[in-house]
Scaffold this active site. Structure first.
Site, short mmCIF file in Angstrom:
data_model
loop_
_atom_site.label_atom_id
_atom_site.label_comp_id
_atom_site.label_asym_id
_atom_site.label_seq_id
_atom_site.Cartn_x
_atom_site.Cartn_y
_atom_site.Cartn_z
N GLY A 131 24.82 9.03 -31.09
CA GLY A 131 24.44 9.84 -29.94
C GLY A 131 24.84 9.20 -28.63
O GLY A 131 25.04 9.90 -27.63
N ALA A 132 24.97 7.88 -28.61
CA ALA A 132 25.36 7.19 -27.38
C ALA A 132 26.78 7.59 -26.97
O ALA A 132 27.11 7.60 -25.78
CB ALA A 132 25.27 5.69 -27.56
N GLY A 144 0.82 -1.20 0.00
CA GLY A 144 0.00 0.00 0.00
C GLY A 144 0.85 1.25 0.00
O GLY A 144 1.93 1.32 -0.60
N GLY A 145 0.39 2.26 0.74
CA GLY A 145 1.12 3.52 0.80
C GLY A 145 2.51 3.37 1.41
O GLY A 145 3.38 4.22 1.18
#
Length: 557
Positions: free
Chosen positions: A456-457, A220-221
């Site tokens: 681009g790497a 849960g939270g």
């Protein structure tokens, strides 16, 4: 024996509810003597002496009760499930005799649903500080034997207290999580307690290291506090994390799933990437955590970064590196072997080793200094950058930068992974996270291109253009927009491919052009890599670089 009614009422008010009823039924002459003796509480003594003896005895009773948590039966059940108790975990984590507990007597204030009759000193969490390998650290350890480790407002206040103290003094916070979640009987007070903890997580981020070790349920939270810490470790088979459990999943999606498959250690370490590592049992986890903490600084103060006396010579020549990289660029190799040859004693603590295996991240030492290692691993996906690898490395780079840990990057990357799944999954946005993290980092950055650095790497992997401090290439490195064959087919449209490929390789697909442009500082022999990096780290130890003033940057999350 005590006859004074006011003293009797005072004693009765401090006892558990069931014992209070016993006091009400008895005459003064029948009162139990466990809390006082006739000699220590003689009616002829001064009132302050009576009060002092009484408080001392009751206090000792309360302290002893807090040490037994939920009682022997629940402790036995905890052991039967293969788990240690909260206090046993603390005794293994901290140096012997150094842990000082805080708020051991604190209790919840809830009176609804019969909770006014259920009080356990400590309220399901043990908090305090002590020494780990001689350095001060703060900790909270949730006790599943007390109300299932559920979080009440008092429970949350104890956690917040140690987090506040840790931030003030500059020391790491370690959370040993074993909790069933919010204490339902307290309603919104419990939820408010979680929010108070979350706020501390955010305020401590980048100030002191925060480590979560999940040693039981975390649902849960409750999952969002560990999620905001720097590192999450899990214990296999006994820990799990999920926002909604199997029952809710079945109701909403009609899907049958076990706790382990939904949120176990294997799932979060290899599929979701929520956890950074897992261990076989509580003992192994705590011993490994002690080793891990040895790499980390106490805070974001530069002088808290640990440095060991190294017995591994800084100028050690590593001849094995001359043979580790295959001549054929299409043959994979394990970058882990390369890294371990270079670092002190081959001691590498990998972060997320089972997730995004095409990217290696971890902590090591160079001449005794803690360093962060980031490296492409050609053994998986040829070392391509994909969504998971980019996110994994970006998070790690930002942690290192937050805590002044130098970053050493080993590059062998043919580019970003192509495909519709990557494009639709947001490779542009996620890849930009790694680019942003490297570009923003102001710590010493040393980069070694071992083989490929394409497209681009090449830019993304801590290139000179992103304020790299020392960038090197090995003689066989290939730095280019793309591989020779692909480039030639585009440029010459498939004509005379062999001749043009050889020409392209000689002109572009080698480190010489990059060196002539100053994009790499030198082309070095692999065997000298360790010595050169150690020398650079010494030179860069006094590096000072600040980013432009601003409230905060806006990384593409």
């Amino acid at each position: 024996m005590i006859q004074n009614p006011s003293i009797i009422r005072a004693i009765r008010s401090t006892l558990p509810f069931t014992q209070q009823r016993c006091f009400r039924r008895r005459r003064p002459s029948q009162l139990p003597t466990a809390y006082f003796s006739s000699s220590s509480l003689n009616t002829q003594n001064e009132p302050c002496e009576i009060k002092r003896n009484f408080i001392g005895n009751v206090l000792e009773h309360e302290r002893q009760a807090s040490k037994f948590g939920g009682g022997e039966a629940r402790i036995a059940k905890q052991h039967a499930s293969g788990k240690l108790t909260a206090r046993e975990r603390i005794s293994l984590l901290f140096d012997k005799g150094t842990f000082r507990e805080l708020d051991a007597l604190k209790k919840h204030r809830c009176t609804d649903f019969g909770m006014d009759q259920q009080h356990v000193a400590g309220d399901g969490v043990v908090v305090g500080h002590g020494k780990v390998n001689g350095r001060t650290m703060f900790c909270f350890s949730q006790d599943f034997t007390v109300f299932g480790g559920s979080l009440s407002s008092a429970h949350a206040e104890k956690i917040c207290k140690v987090m506040d103290m840790a931030t003030k003094v500059g020391a790491p916070v370690i959370g040993l999580n074993d909790s069933g979640g919010a204490r339902i009987q307290e309603g919104v007070d419990s939820l408010a307690g979680y929010a108070d903890v979350f706020q501390r997580n955010v305020l401590a981020s980048g100030v002191v290291p925060q480590i979560s070790l999940i040693m039981g349920p975390c649902a849960g939270g409750a999952v969002y506090s560990p999620a905001m810490t720097d590192f999450i470790f899990m214990v296999e088979s006994s820990s799990y994390m999920f926002v909604t459990g199997p029952g809710v999943v079945k109701t909403v999606t009609d899907e049958d799933v076990t706790k382990e498959k939904l949120g176990g250690a294997s799932t979060h370490c290899s599929v979701s990437g929520v956890a950074h590592a897992s261990f076989s049992n509580d003992v192994t986890a705590l011993h490994s955590l002690r080793s891990f903490l040895d790499f980390l600084p106490l805070s974001n103060e530069k002088d808290t970064l640990p440095r060991r006396q190294s017995t591994d010579p800084a100028d050690r020549v590593v001849t094995a590196l001359n043979q580790l990289i295959p001549d054929d660029t299409n043959i994979p190799y394990d970058m882990t072997h390369v890294v371990k040859q270079i670092i002190d004693h081959g001691d590498l603590f990998q972060i997320m080793p089972k997730f995004a295996k095409n990217m290696l991240t971890g902590f090591a030492r160079m001449n005794g200094r803690t360093v962060g290692i980031v490296a492409n691993n050609p053994m998986t996906l040829a070392g391509c950058l994909d969504i998971d690898a980019s996110v994994k490395a970006a998070r790690f780079v930002r942690f290192c930068d937050s805590f002044n840990i130098p970053i050493i990057t080993f590059v062998d990357v043919p580019g970003f992974l192509p495909g519709t799944s990557q494009e639709h999954g947001g490779i542009i946005r996620h890849g930009a996270k790694l680019l942003f993290a490297y570009a923003e980092a102001t710590v010493p950055k040393i980069t070694v291109i071992t083989r490929k650095a394409y497209g681009g790497a090449y830019d993304v992997m801590s290139s000179k253009h992103l304020r790299g401090d020392a960038n090197y290439a090995w003689p066989g490195a290939e730095i280019a927009v793309m591989g020779a064959k692909g480039a030639v087919e585009i440029i010459f449209r498939g004509e005379d491919v062999d001749t043009h490929t050889a020409d392209y390789v000689s002109k572009f697909q080698n480190p010489l052009v990059a060196a002539q442009r100053g994009f790499v500082d030198d082309i070095i022999d692999p065997e000298n890599t360790r010595r050169i990096i150690c020398e650079d780290l010494e030179v860069l130890s006094g590096k000072k670089l600040d980013n432009p003033p601003r409230k905060h940057s806006n990384i593409p999350l």
